[in-house]
Design a protein around this motif. Structure first.
Motif, PDB file in Angstrom:
ATOM      1  N   THR A  24       9.849  20.204  19.752  1.00  0.00           N
ATOM      2  CA  THR A  24       8.892  19.220  20.267  1.00  0.00           C
ATOM      3  C   THR A  24       9.499  17.821  20.325  1.00  0.00           C
ATOM      4  N   VAL A  25      10.270  17.454  19.305  1.00  0.00           N
ATOM      5  CA  VAL A  25      10.904  16.136  19.303  1.00  0.00           C
ATOM      6  C   VAL A  25      11.941  16.045  20.419  1.00  0.00           C
ATOM      7  N   ASP A  26      12.757  17.087  20.585  1.00  0.00           N
ATOM      8  CA  ASP A  26      13.755  17.089  21.648  1.00  0.00           C
ATOM      9  C   ASP A  26      13.099  17.066  23.024  1.00  0.00           C
ATOM     10  N   GLY A  27      11.973  17.763  23.163  1.00  0.00           N
ATOM     11  CA  GLY A  27      11.263  17.761  24.440  1.00  0.00           C
ATOM     12  C   GLY A  27      10.788  16.373  24.816  1.00  0.00           C
ATOM     13  N   LEU A  28      10.209  15.649  23.849  1.00  0.00           N
ATOM     14  CA  LEU A  28       9.769  14.277  24.112  1.00  0.00           C
ATOM     15  C   LEU A  28      10.953  13.373  24.432  1.00  0.00           C
ATOM     16  N   TYR A  29      12.029  13.530  23.676  1.00  0.00           N
ATOM     17  CA  TYR A  29      13.210  12.697  23.908  1.00  0.00           C
ATOM     18  C   TYR A  29      13.793  12.953  25.299  1.00  0.00           C
ATOM     19  N   LEU A  30      13.850  14.223  25.698  1.00  0.00           N
ATOM     20  CA  LEU A  30      14.365  14.558  27.020  1.00  0.00           C
ATOM     21  C   LEU A  30      13.471  13.982  28.118  1.00  0.00           C
TER      22      LEU A  30
END
Length: 355
Positions: free
Chosen positions: A19-25
């Motif tokens: 979820t964190v990587d998705g938001l960052y991307l």
């Protein structure tokens, strides 16, 4: 950990990572899209509407046409909508990461220039290492002995400030067996860069074997009870139901309840409350009790405070509201101020406070 080639992202080893990587991307793609779009239009309009030497610029019409109004509304509404998506997405992740499940495995972490001291409820202690089982929610209760630190595990996508005089919480659910870096992400002095460590995520069987070695000193609750008795806290604080009420509140079942205070306010009996009761007992006095307890500041270390907290937590349930009964009269002289040179005296005044 073995040598690895360069990686753009750290390992994704917890349920938060995706979820964190998705938001960052999403943030990177939105930023890249609008950066390229703006750069394109800057070049395009610079070429298309460049002024030639013989041309005289037309006067600017003060009136906005319908097309101009639509354009202004468009470039205001679209960024607003994207910003609200980012806000809602980030808030959702924040609320999830700030609410550990009730059945989490509990571990205590103390930051100190420049190391991480870690205590498990079963009694095992570590320095700059944290052993946890895979596939299990893990809740860290963190505090600092000196300055502000920050407990950061990139592979878990979790980081939390570690504050002196206060307890903060961080949790994660590791999904992959392995070893992962711990960093201090808050500048904390000259050796800040060396304040590192490792989280070892193990299978449940390996974790049980490791935990079974222990420290040989008993669980944190047992060590807290020993310190409780050593400081003479039971002289004023009953710690079993059949002892009733003494000169200070009965501690059985007090943790996690809501306490009525002498000044008419209420407070939840959590880790911070117990800590404050020991170090600053006059700040919050329970209704029906007098201000008779001296401070234990300087007599109990941060590690000792955590053990006292765990002992109080072990005395009863962690829910409900608690209004202490009026204590029975006791013809005793209030205890004297503790002698800092004798932290182990048997008849020291009560802790953790007139709560």
């Amino acid at each position: 950990m073995g040598e690895k080639s360069f990686e753009l992202f750290p390992d994704a080893a917890s349920t938060f990572a995706g979820t964190v990587d998705g938001l960052y991307l999403f943030l990177v793609l939105i930023s890249a899209f609008f950066s390229l779009l703006i750069a394109f239009f800057v070049v395009f309009f610079a070429v298309k509407y460049r002024r030639k030497a013989e041309e005289v610029p037309a006067p600017i019409d003060a009136e906005h046409g319908a097309g101009g109004m639509i354009l202004e509304i468009t470039w205001s509404v679209i960024p607003l909508g994207l910003s609200m998506i980012m806000f809602a997405w980030g808030a959702s992740i924040f609320f999830t990461e700030s609410r550990p499940p009730a059945d989490s495995l509990e571990v205590y972490v103390t930051g100190k220039q420049w190391m991480w001291k870690i205590q498990h409820l079963e009694g095992a202690r570590e320095i700059n290492e944290l052993h946890v089982p895979v596939g299990r929610d893990v809740r860290l209760t963190l505090t600092s002995e000196d300055v502000i630190h920050d407990f950061f595990v990139p592979a878990f996508r979790t980081k939390t400030d570690v504050l002196p005089g206060k307890y903060t919480t961080e949790w994660f659910h590791p999904t992959k067996v392995g070893a992962y870096h711990i960093f201090c992400a808050e500048y904390c002095g000259t050796r800040h860069s060396g304040m590192i460590g490792t989280v070892y995520v193990m299978s449940q069987a390996d974790y049980n074997d490791w935990l079974g070695k222990g420290s040989g000193e008993g669980s944190m609750a047992e060590q807290g009870q020993s310190l409780f008795n050593q400081l003479g806290c039971g002289n004023c604080h009953p710690s079993t139901v059949n002892q009733g009420n003494g000169r200070a509140p009965n501690l059985t079942g007090i943790f996690g309840t809501t306490i009525d205070l002498k000044d008419g306010t209420r407070v939840k009996a959590d880790e911070t409350y117990v800590r404050e009761s020991v170090l600053n007992p006059t700040s919050k006095i329970v209704a029906g009790y007098d201000d008779i307890m001296p401070t234990f500041r300087g007599l109990v270390t941060e590690d000792g405070l955590l053990k006292l907290v765990e002992y109080v937590k072990s005395l009863g349930p962690q829910s409900g509201t608690r209004t202490p009964a009026t204590p029975a009269p006791v013809d005793l002289v209030p205890p004297a101020q503790p002698n800092p040179r004798a932290p182990g005296r048997a008849n020291a005044p009560a802790a953790p406070g007139n709560r």
